[in-house]
Design an enzyme around this catalytic site. Structure first.
Site, short mmCIF file in Angstrom:
data_model
loop_
_atom_site.label_atom_id
_atom_site.label_comp_id
_atom_site.label_asym_id
_atom_site.label_seq_id
_atom_site.Cartn_x
_atom_site.Cartn_y
_atom_site.Cartn_z
N GLY A 46 0.83 -1.20 0.00
CA GLY A 46 0.00 0.00 0.00
C GLY A 46 0.87 1.25 0.00
CD GLN A 51 3.04 5.98 2.69
OE1 GLN A 51 2.10 5.41 2.16
NE2 GLN A 51 4.01 5.33 3.29
CB CYS A 94 4.79 2.35 7.32
SG CYS A 94 4.26 3.86 6.50
CG LEU A 95 6.31 1.16 1.28
CD1 LEU A 95 5.79 1.37 -0.14
CD2 LEU A 95 7.46 0.16 1.28
CG HIS A 136 -0.96 1.21 7.26
ND1 HIS A 136 0.01 0.77 8.14
CD2 HIS A 136 -0.34 2.08 6.42
CE1 HIS A 136 1.16 1.38 7.85
NE2 HIS A 136 0.98 2.17 6.81
CD GLU A 137 -1.30 2.33 2.69
OE1 GLU A 137 -0.93 3.51 2.58
OE2 GLU A 137 -0.52 1.41 3.01
CG HIS A 140 -0.25 6.82 5.39
ND1 HIS A 140 0.87 7.35 5.98
CD2 HIS A 140 0.03 5.51 5.19
CE1 HIS A 140 1.78 6.40 6.14
NE2 HIS A 140 1.29 5.26 5.67
#
Ligand code: NI
Length: 173
Positions: A46, A51, A94-95, A136-137, A140
């Protein structure tokens, strides 16, 4: 297609409430394609617009798994319409927080309304890894990271680690 630079925590852009997407422009389509490419390249399941420095309410995901055919998704203006009382604990990464994985408790199932990249409205129920990823996304887009669910001490330790990583990366150019 081109890869986007993924912003690493801590960064003020990861703490913002993102704006609603007004309409689906060619730029947005291009950006979504680039974000999917960036996510697969990372690799991750994701990636949310903030991000990559775009403070708008959309994210991409693909939870099909390495063995399966890709199932790229773009969720625009997502909104939670229902969550299960039942919860699940999943290890999340998480990226924007590379190399860190921690257990997070969230509703096991979630229903979301959103638009796809063609502007079509959907309401869909997600479960298991898709529920974790979508929540999670969506977090963000409200300036929330999975770190925010951890203890203060853990959060501070991870943040210090990320600051160090950013310094090292800056030095490496
Ligand atoms: Ni993330």
């Amino acid at each position: 297609m081109s890869l986007k630079k993924i912003i690493i925590h801590p960064d003020p852009r990861l703490k913002k409430i993102c704006a609603q997407v007004d309409g689906i422009s060619p730029e947005l389509r291009k950006l979504a394609t680039d974000m999917l490419e960036t996510m697969y390249d990372a690799p991750g399941i994701g990636l949310a617009a903030p991000q990559v420095g775009v403070l708008e309410r959309f994210f991409v995901m693909d939870v099909a798994g390495k063995e399966a055919a890709p199932e790229p998704r773009v969720l625009i203006n997502p909104r939670v319409t229902w969550t299960s009382e039942e919860v699940n604990v999943h290890e999340e990464g998480c990226l924007s927080i590379p190399g860190v994985y921690e257990d997070v408790t969230r509703p096991a199932k979630v229903r979301m309304q959103f638009k796809d990249i063609d502007g079509k409205d959907h309401e869909e129920e997600f479960e298991d890894i898709a529920a974790t990823c979508a929540q999670h996304e969506l977090d963000h887009l409200n300036g929330t990271l999975f770190l925010d669910y951890l203890s203060g001490i853990k959060r501070r330790m991870i943040t210090a680690k990320m600051k160090k990583l950013k310094k090292e990366r800056a030095r490496a150019g």
